[in-house]
Design a protein around this motif. Structure first.
Motif, short mmCIF file in Angstrom:
data_model
loop_
_atom_site.label_atom_id
_atom_site.label_comp_id
_atom_site.label_asym_id
_atom_site.label_seq_id
_atom_site.Cartn_x
_atom_site.Cartn_y
_atom_site.Cartn_z
N UNK A 9 40.27 25.74 50.69
CA UNK A 9 39.38 26.00 49.55
C UNK A 9 38.83 27.43 49.61
N UNK A 10 38.47 27.89 50.83
CA UNK A 10 37.95 29.26 50.97
C UNK A 10 39.00 30.30 50.60
N UNK A 11 40.25 30.04 50.96
CA UNK A 11 41.35 30.98 50.63
C UNK A 11 41.55 31.05 49.12
N UNK A 12 41.52 29.89 48.45
CA UNK A 12 41.68 29.88 46.99
C UNK A 12 40.58 30.68 46.31
N UNK A 13 39.36 30.53 46.80
CA UNK A 13 38.25 31.28 46.22
C UNK A 13 38.45 32.78 46.42
N UNK A 14 38.90 33.17 47.62
CA UNK A 14 39.14 34.59 47.92
C UNK A 14 40.23 35.16 47.02
N UNK A 15 41.33 34.42 46.82
CA UNK A 15 42.43 34.86 45.97
C UNK A 15 41.95 35.08 44.55
N UNK A 16 41.07 34.18 44.06
CA UNK A 16 40.54 34.33 42.71
C UNK A 16 39.70 35.58 42.56
N UNK A 17 38.88 35.89 43.58
CA UNK A 17 38.05 37.09 43.51
C UNK A 17 38.92 38.35 43.51
N UNK A 18 40.03 38.37 44.36
CA UNK A 18 40.92 39.54 44.39
C UNK A 18 41.58 39.75 43.04
N UNK A 19 41.99 38.68 42.39
CA UNK A 19 42.63 38.78 41.07
C UNK A 19 41.67 39.36 40.05
N UNK A 20 40.43 38.96 40.14
CA UNK A 20 39.43 39.51 39.22
C UNK A 20 39.26 41.01 39.42
N UNK A 21 39.19 41.41 40.70
CA UNK A 21 39.04 42.84 40.99
C UNK A 21 40.22 43.64 40.45
N UNK A 22 41.45 43.11 40.59
CA UNK A 22 42.65 43.79 40.11
C UNK A 22 42.62 43.95 38.59
N UNK A 23 42.23 42.90 37.92
CA UNK A 23 42.16 42.96 36.45
C UNK A 23 41.17 44.02 36.01
N UNK A 24 40.02 44.07 36.68
CA UNK A 24 39.00 45.05 36.33
C UNK A 24 39.51 46.47 36.59
N UNK A 25 40.30 46.68 37.69
CA UNK A 25 40.84 48.00 37.99
C UNK A 25 41.83 48.46 36.94
N UNK A 26 42.69 47.54 36.47
CA UNK A 26 43.65 47.89 35.41
C UNK A 26 42.94 48.27 34.13
N UNK A 27 41.88 47.54 33.81
CA UNK A 27 41.12 47.86 32.60
C UNK A 27 40.47 49.24 32.72
N UNK A 28 39.98 49.56 33.97
CA UNK A 28 39.36 50.86 34.17
C UNK A 28 40.39 51.99 34.02
N UNK A 29 41.60 51.77 34.57
CA UNK A 29 42.65 52.79 34.47
C UNK A 29 43.03 53.03 33.02
N UNK A 30 43.16 51.99 32.26
CA UNK A 30 43.52 52.11 30.86
C UNK A 30 42.45 52.88 30.10
N UNK A 31 41.22 52.59 30.44
CA UNK A 31 40.09 53.27 29.80
C UNK A 31 40.12 54.76 30.10
N UNK A 32 40.40 55.13 31.39
CA UNK A 32 40.47 56.54 31.77
C UNK A 32 41.60 57.25 31.05
N UNK A 33 42.78 56.60 30.95
CA UNK A 33 43.92 57.20 30.23
C UNK A 33 43.55 57.50 28.79
N UNK A 34 42.87 56.57 28.14
CA UNK A 34 42.49 56.79 26.75
C UNK A 34 41.52 57.95 26.62
N UNK A 35 40.61 58.06 27.63
CA UNK A 35 39.63 59.14 27.57
C UNK A 35 40.30 60.50 27.77
N UNK A 36 41.31 60.59 28.72
CA UNK A 36 41.91 61.88 29.10
C UNK A 36 43.16 62.23 28.31
N UNK A 37 43.58 61.34 27.39
CA UNK A 37 44.82 61.61 26.67
C UNK A 37 44.72 62.92 25.90
#
Length: 804
Positions: free
Chosen positions: A74-102
């Motif tokens: 159960x602890x591993x599943x919770x950790x995997x879910x948190x990592x996935x959330x962090x990855x999604x947030x990083x991709x959104x941040x990268x996309x946002x930066x690209x739009x700003x610097x285009x």
């Protein structure tokens, strides 16, 4: 055992009987048996309770483990879910930066392209203007401005190499190439006009226009520069080819100085008139000189082939000396940088290791080649750098060096003849006991001359002429060995050239032995010392020749045969000394064998023949030792050879002493011991400084003279009973030869009948041959091994010491 315990029941070697006996050691102790039984039962119950508790505790372990595993998952599943959330947030941040610097990236690309365009347009403007100016300046021959402008245009044009597909750019590039070609042809024409070809009067001269034209030529195709240099040098040397034509008197070797004087004047004239016209990096002065050297070498080669019969050694050496001096002058004046250019072929020069100019010929080399005489009158030359001009002209003389070699052959022949004549006129060197044997001065003179020839030839050539000179050296080394050394060795009266068994054993009855005089002994020692000096110096000469000659020819230099010749002279000299002393002792040994030994009544001092032998040894050996003081090893060889010759001869004369009485044998034993002591002391006899004799010599004397003593001891032994006598003979002499046994019996004076029975007994008592023999039943045994021989010698030495 899991935990440490003091309980006897936990011991591995528990014994129930001993345990009970310990609980109830006496009959009275059985009274409290019930109490003991109750204690044991209580203990059993406690153990049962403990076991039950442990077993019950283990029943819940599996369930607890599964529960822990589920919680971990159960602890591993919770950790995997948190990592996935962090990855999604990083991709959104990268996309946002690209739009700003285009928009910023687009601006950056636009700026870079705009900068490149402006730079290219500036270069294009410069190129177009430069090409127009270049064409105009070329027509007006403004070479000073053209030199700087052309270099700039060429540099700018390099930026447009990737735009050659554009017609306008390609057109500009073609105009630049056309301007360069036109400049090249125009400059060549200007030089042709200023410096006309051979046959026309020189009207032009140096000018600022031509100086600027040379700067332009530096930027143009290198072929233009090479063409200018080639034509100028050819025109500059045209007068030389006319003045020194093959049919002119000044062209011959005796006026070779005029060639070098002419080029010196020309170089001075060039520096005054044209020195500033050509750029310094063109090295025009050196180029003119190098071309002069090549022309001179070709011209000299041609004229020497035509007039080869007129070349004399003095003329050749004069020309070579002047030429090598000129090459040395070039090395001081120029760096030799143009010799590596493609337009000038670099002459073949000797490897640095064999370059004679690099070596101090009068320093360490003089000490090695000439030990006693050296060229002290020549100043020492410091080491100089390698001369790049060595051989650039003088190489042409190499095919004609046979004249020099033939001259040296003739000079050396005359030198050897003079040595022979001087020896006959002056006689042998005077004996000098204080300084040892004098080396003949002629050998030092010979090697001084050899050194001079070698140094001179190495300066002329390090190729085939050095091999030819080596052959001449070999020829006269052999002649010196035979004519001066072997030819002056005193002749012996014996017809045999050396010592043979026949001459050793021959008795000289009724004739006085002709001994060498003191002067003859000193001469032999002097010749021996000279041969030893020549042997060592010839080896050094070979090493020096190999250093001088080219590496490819090094294997062809071999003076081993000449060194062997000197070794033969040394051996013959030692043989003569041995033969002389050996022959002087012969009458004494003959007198010993003729004495009536059976009539000797008492043992006295040493016999007269021993005194005679000792006298001859004391007369000869100190003279030989003092004269061979500088070559101690050959004196040791003399001692060894004399011992090897004298001792067998003494034993053979000993066998001739028959019959011998007991007293006579004792006298002979005393005489033998006296001779043994003298021989052991032979190397230092008559010397104030007592030196221990070499071990090799001592071993020979001890072995030989001990055998003589054993022979006499066997003769002294009674022949009755025969078995004891035969066994004693075999034990003492270890000689299984029937001939030797027969001689012993003759010395004892036994009758033939007694000898016959003794010989039969001797054959029976001989030790059996070793197994694996040929089964032929031969009575003679093989020679004892060196170990057996040395063991027997040691035993015999102990026996003699006890007897004495």
């Amino acid at each position: 055992q899991v935990f440490p315990s003091q309980d006897p029941l936990d011991r591995a070697d528990f014994n129930a009987v001993e345990y009970i006996n310990a609980l109830f050691p006496t009959e009275q102790s059985l009274a409290n048996i019930d109490e003991v039984v109750n204690k044991i039962r209580l203990k059993i119950r406690r153990l049962d309770d403990n076991i039950r508790t442990v077993v019950r505790g283990q029943t819940n372990v599996g369930q607890d483990g599964r529960q822990a595993l589920e919680e971990a998952q159960k602890a591993i599943q919770q950790l995997f879910g948190k990592i996935k959330d962090i990855k999604d947030k990083a991709e959104k941040s990268e996309q946002m930066v690209k739009e700003i610097t285009r928009d910023i990236k687009q601006l950056d690309h636009a700026k870079r392209h705009l900068t490149t365009s402006i730079t290219t347009l500036n270069h294009l403007h410069m190129l177009a203007g430069g090409v127009d100016s270049l064409e105009a300046m070329t027509r007006r021959r403004q070479y000073g401005e053209v030199a700087n402008l052309l270099q700039g245009v060429v540099n700018v044009l390099e930026h447009f190499n990737k735009y050659m597909g554009i017609p306008q750019i390609r057109q500009l590039s073609e105009r630049v190439k056309a301007a360069q070609n036109e400049l090249g042809q125009q400059i060549l024409a200007d030089f042709e006009e200023a410096f006309p070809s051979q046959g026309t009067k020189r009207t032009g001269g140096p000018s600022n226009v031509l100086r600027d034209a040379c700067l332009v030529a530096n930027v143009l195709d290198p072929r233009i520069k090479q063409e200018i240099i080639k034509k100028f040098i050819k025109q500059h040397l045209s007068e030389y080819l006319v003045l020194f034509q093959e049919n002119q008197d000044v062209a011959w070797l005796d006026k070779i100085d005029r060639r070098y004087a002419w080029i010196k004047r020309q170089l001075v004239d060039y520096e005054e008139k044209y020195g500033r016209m050509f750029p310094a990096e063109w090295c025009m002065t050196e180029r003119i000189t190098v071309e002069f050297c090549h022309v001179t070498r070709a011209e000299l080669s041609k004229i020497m082939r035509t007039r080869a019969k007129e070349i004399e050694v003095k003329l050749l050496l004069f020309a070579i000396q002047r030429t090598t001096n000129f090459e040395g002058l070039l090395a001081k004046r120029f760096s030799g940088c143009t010799l590596a250019d493609g337009t000038v072929k670099k002459p073949e020069v000797s490897p640095p290791s064999t370059n004679p100019f690099l070596e101090d010929e009068t320093g360490a080399e003089a000490d090695e080649i000439v030990m006693e005489k050296s060229d002290t009158d020549k100043p020492k030359k410091p080491k100089v750098p390698d001369n790049p001009f060595h051989g650039i002209v003088s190489k042409c003389f190499e095919p004609h060096l046979y004249v020099y070699i033939e001259s040296q052959d003739k000079n050396l022949g005359e030198l050897i003849d003079r040595f022979v004549a001087d020896f006959k006129a002056q006689g042998p060197p005077k004996p000098n006991v204080d300084e040892g044997g004098a080396v003949l001065p002629s050998c030092a003179d010979l090697f001084v001359y050899y050194k001079k020839c070698m140094v001179q030839c190495s300066q002329l050539s390090t190729g085939e002429p050095m091999i030819a000179l080596t052959t001449i050296f070999q020829k006269y080394l052999r002649e010196y060995a035979w004519k001066i050394l072997s030819g002056n060795l005193p002749k012996t009266t014996s017809s045999s050239g050396g010592l043979t068994i026949t001459s050793l054993l021959k008795e000289k009855e009724g004739s006085e032995v002709a001994k060498f005089t003191l002067e003859e002994l000193c001469l032999i020692c002097s010749i021996l010392s000279t041969a030893e000096y020549c042997l060592a110096t010839t080896q050094q000469l070979e090493e020096k020749l190999k250093e001088k000659v080219d590496a490819s020819l090094m294997e062809r230099i071999n003076l081993t045969g000449e060194m062997d010749t000197f070794s033969i002279v040394i051996s013959n000299s030692i043989q003569l000394l041995v033969q002389d002393l050996d022959a002087a002792c012969d009458p004494a040994l003959t007198a010993m064998s003729k004495m009536q030994w059976q009539n000797v009544e008492h043992v006295g001092d040493q016999s007269p023949y021993v005194t005679s032998v000792i006298l001859h040894i004391k007369q000869n050996v100190p003279i030989i030792r003092d004269n061979l003081a500088s070559t101690r090893k050959y004196f040791t060889q003399f001692c060894i050879k004399f011992a090897n010759s004298f001792i067998p001869k003494f034993i053979n004369h000993l066998f001739k002493c028959k019959p011998i009485s007991m007293v006579g044998a004792e006298q002979l034993l005393l005489d033998t011991h006296s001779l043994k002591m003298v021989l052991l002391d032979l190397p230092s006899i008559g010397s104030q400084v007592v030196r221990k004799a070499p071990a090799s010599y001592t071993k020979i004397v001890v072995k030989g003279m001990t055998r003589a003593e054993m022979i006499l001891k066997v003769v002294m032994a009674p022949h009755e009973p025969p078995v004891v006598f035969v066994d004693n003979y075999i034990k003492l002499l270890a000689d299984c030869s029937t001939d030797t046994f027969q001689k012993i019996l003759d010395m004892k004076g036994l009758k033939r009948s007694e000898q016959s029975s003794m010989l039969d007994l001797f054959r029976l008592r001989l030790p059996a041959p070793p197994p694996g023999g040929d089964g032929s039943g031969s009575l003679s045994l093989s020679a004892p091994t060196p170990e057996q021989e040395s063991s027997r010698i040691r035993k015999l030495e102990k026996l003699i010491k006890k007897r004495l």
